[in-house]
Design a protein around this motif. Structure first.
Motif, short mmCIF file in Angstrom:
data_model
loop_
_atom_site.label_atom_id
_atom_site.label_comp_id
_atom_site.label_asym_id
_atom_site.label_seq_id
_atom_site.Cartn_x
_atom_site.Cartn_y
_atom_site.Cartn_z
N TYR A 108 0.82 -1.22 0.00
CA TYR A 108 0.00 0.00 0.00
C TYR A 108 0.85 1.27 0.00
CZ TYR A 108 -4.11 -2.83 0.16
OH TYR A 108 -5.08 -3.73 -0.18
N ARG A 109 2.03 1.20 0.57
CA ARG A 109 2.96 2.34 0.51
C ARG A 109 3.34 2.60 -0.96
NH1 ARG A 109 6.66 4.96 3.94
NH2 ARG A 109 6.08 3.64 5.67
N ARG A 110 3.60 1.53 -1.72
CA ARG A 110 3.95 1.66 -3.13
C ARG A 110 2.77 2.22 -3.93
NH1 ARG A 110 3.01 -1.61 -7.25
NH2 ARG A 110 2.56 -3.41 -5.93
N LEU A 111 1.55 1.68 -3.71
CA LEU A 111 0.38 2.17 -4.43
C LEU A 111 0.13 3.65 -4.13
CD1 LEU A 111 -2.19 -0.76 -4.09
CD2 LEU A 111 -0.66 -0.24 -6.00
N ALA A 112 0.27 4.03 -2.88
CA ALA A 112 0.06 5.43 -2.49
C ALA A 112 1.09 6.32 -3.17
CB ALA A 112 0.14 5.58 -0.97
N SER A 113 2.34 5.91 -3.16
CA SER A 113 3.40 6.69 -3.78
C SER A 113 3.16 6.85 -5.28
CB SER A 113 4.75 6.02 -3.54
OG SER A 113 5.77 6.72 -4.21
N GLU A 114 2.77 5.76 -5.95
CA GLU A 114 2.48 5.81 -7.38
C GLU A 114 1.30 6.73 -7.70
OE1 GLU A 114 1.99 1.73 -8.58
OE2 GLU A 114 4.14 1.31 -8.39
N ALA A 115 0.40 6.90 -6.74
CA ALA A 115 -0.76 7.79 -6.93
C ALA A 115 -0.46 9.23 -6.50
CB ALA A 115 -1.96 7.25 -6.15
N GLY A 116 0.78 9.49 -6.08
CA GLY A 116 1.17 10.84 -5.70
C GLY A 116 0.91 11.20 -4.25
N LEU A 117 0.53 10.23 -3.42
CA LEU A 117 0.32 10.50 -2.01
C LEU A 117 1.66 10.45 -1.28
CD1 LEU A 117 -2.49 9.53 -3.09
CD2 LEU A 117 -2.95 8.78 -0.77
N LYS A 118 1.79 11.27 -0.25
CA LYS A 118 3.02 11.35 0.53
C LYS A 118 2.79 10.73 1.91
CE LYS A 118 4.99 13.88 -2.63
NZ LYS A 118 5.60 13.17 -3.69
N PRO A 119 3.74 9.93 2.39
CA PRO A 119 3.60 9.32 3.72
C PRO A 119 3.52 10.39 4.81
CG PRO A 119 5.51 8.43 2.56
CD PRO A 119 4.99 9.57 1.75
N VAL A 120 2.59 10.20 5.75
CA VAL A 120 2.48 11.12 6.88
C VAL A 120 2.57 10.40 8.22
CG1 VAL A 120 1.15 12.86 5.62
CG2 VAL A 120 -0.06 11.04 6.82
N MET A 121 2.49 9.05 8.19
CA MET A 121 2.58 8.30 9.43
C MET A 121 2.99 6.87 9.13
SD MET A 121 0.98 5.87 11.59
CE MET A 121 -0.61 5.58 10.89
N ALA A 122 3.85 6.33 9.99
CA ALA A 122 4.22 4.92 9.94
C ALA A 122 4.42 4.46 11.37
CB ALA A 122 5.48 4.70 9.13
N MET A 123 3.98 3.23 11.66
CA MET A 123 4.12 2.70 13.02
C MET A 123 4.43 1.21 12.95
SD MET A 123 1.34 1.84 15.94
CE MET A 123 0.89 0.45 14.95
N ASN A 124 5.37 0.78 13.75
CA ASN A 124 5.67 -0.64 13.96
C ASN A 124 5.63 -0.87 15.46
OD1 ASN A 124 6.15 -0.90 11.22
ND2 ASN A 124 8.36 -0.73 11.43
N GLN A 125 4.68 -1.67 15.91
CA GLN A 125 4.54 -1.95 17.34
C GLN A 125 4.22 -3.42 17.51
OE1 GLN A 125 4.17 0.62 19.90
NE2 GLN A 125 3.92 -0.85 21.54
N GLY A 126 5.13 -4.19 18.02
CA GLY A 126 4.91 -5.63 18.17
C GLY A 126 4.66 -6.25 16.81
N ASN A 127 3.53 -6.93 16.66
CA ASN A 127 3.21 -7.54 15.36
C ASN A 127 2.28 -6.66 14.52
OD1 ASN A 127 0.75 -7.87 16.61
ND2 ASN A 127 0.58 -10.05 16.19
N ALA A 128 2.05 -5.43 14.94
CA ALA A 128 1.17 -4.52 14.20
C ALA A 128 1.99 -3.51 13.41
CB ALA A 128 0.24 -3.78 15.16
N ARG A 129 1.50 -3.21 12.22
CA ARG A 129 2.11 -2.21 11.35
C ARG A 129 1.01 -1.26 10.89
NH1 ARG A 129 5.55 -4.63 13.46
NH2 ARG A 129 7.20 -5.88 12.55
N ALA A 130 1.35 0.02 10.75
CA ALA A 130 0.38 0.99 10.27
C ALA A 130 1.08 1.97 9.35
CB ALA A 130 -0.28 1.73 11.43
N PHE A 131 0.30 2.54 8.43
CA PHE A 131 0.83 3.48 7.46
C PHE A 131 -0.31 4.40 7.03
CE2 PHE A 131 0.99 4.33 2.84
CZ PHE A 131 2.10 5.15 2.79
N ALA A 132 0.03 5.67 6.82
CA ALA A 132 -0.95 6.63 6.30
C ALA A 132 -0.25 7.56 5.32
CB ALA A 132 -1.59 7.43 7.43
N ALA A 133 -0.99 7.96 4.27
CA ALA A 133 -0.46 8.88 3.27
C ALA A 133 -1.56 9.83 2.83
CB ALA A 133 0.08 8.10 2.07
N LEU A 134 -1.15 11.05 2.45
CA LEU A 134 -2.08 12.09 2.00
C LEU A 134 -1.64 12.63 0.65
CD1 LEU A 134 -2.44 14.22 5.27
CD2 LEU A 134 -4.10 12.61 4.32
#
Length: 163
Positions: A108-134
């Motif tokens: 999803y980071r790749r798809l967002a980047s290809e669509a011109g969205l910029k990452p605004v948040m990333a989180m790695n906590q235990g077995n959970a990962r999160a990502f957000a782009a605008l």
């Protein structure tokens, strides 16, 4: 005192994503769910919507952007929720895949980047990962992925088209 488990973190993150989606769509009462069979191809797109074979996934809703497509070989857990607010259409999907949380976030980071969205948040906590782009037009995607007790990856994805 025992620390909170990863399932609590995932539940909190998913709740935050839901709240963000509702706020982003202006709390519109135009909320609707797709048909009751969430895995049927017709529920995910129409003939006018491109299937994104280069990305492996089908749009999660009619007219959804490429970054709001079902992860390859994933299974929807429930019908996709879509909403339309003053700042454009959006939605939320929950699905399961055999892929790792890292692979899901990378996709999803790749798809967002290809669509011109910029990452605004990333989180790695235990077995959970999160990502957000605008995007500049108000488009956004948020993804939370975590392994469950059966070694499957549970994913919550919210998006807004920003049109």
């Amino acid at each position: 005192m025992k620390p909170f488990g990863n399932s609590l973190l995932t539940a909190v993150a998913a709740s935050a994503l839901c709240a963000t989606l509702l706020a982003a769509c202006g709390g519109s009462s135009d909320r609707q769910e797709t048909d009751s069979d969430p895995v049927a191809e017709a529920d995910l797109h129409t003939e006018n919507d491109p299937v994104h074979p280069e990305h492996g996934g089908k749009p999660l809703a009619t007219g959804a952007p490429v970054f709001a497509s079902l992860y390859p070989d994933a299974t929807l857990d429930q019908p996709v929720i879509v909403a339309d607010g003053s700042d454009g259409p959006g939605g939320m999907a929950e699905f399961t895949t055999a892929a790792t949380p890292d692979d899901v976030i990378s996709h999803y980071r790749r798809l967002a980047s290809e669509a011109g969205l910029k990452p605004v948040m990333a989180m790695n906590q235990g077995n959970a990962r999160a990502f957000a782009a605008l995007g500049a037009t108000g488009a956004e995607v948020q993804v939370v992925a975590s392994r469950d007790e059966n070694e499957a990856t549970s994913v919550q994805l919210t998006w807004k088209d920003g049109r």
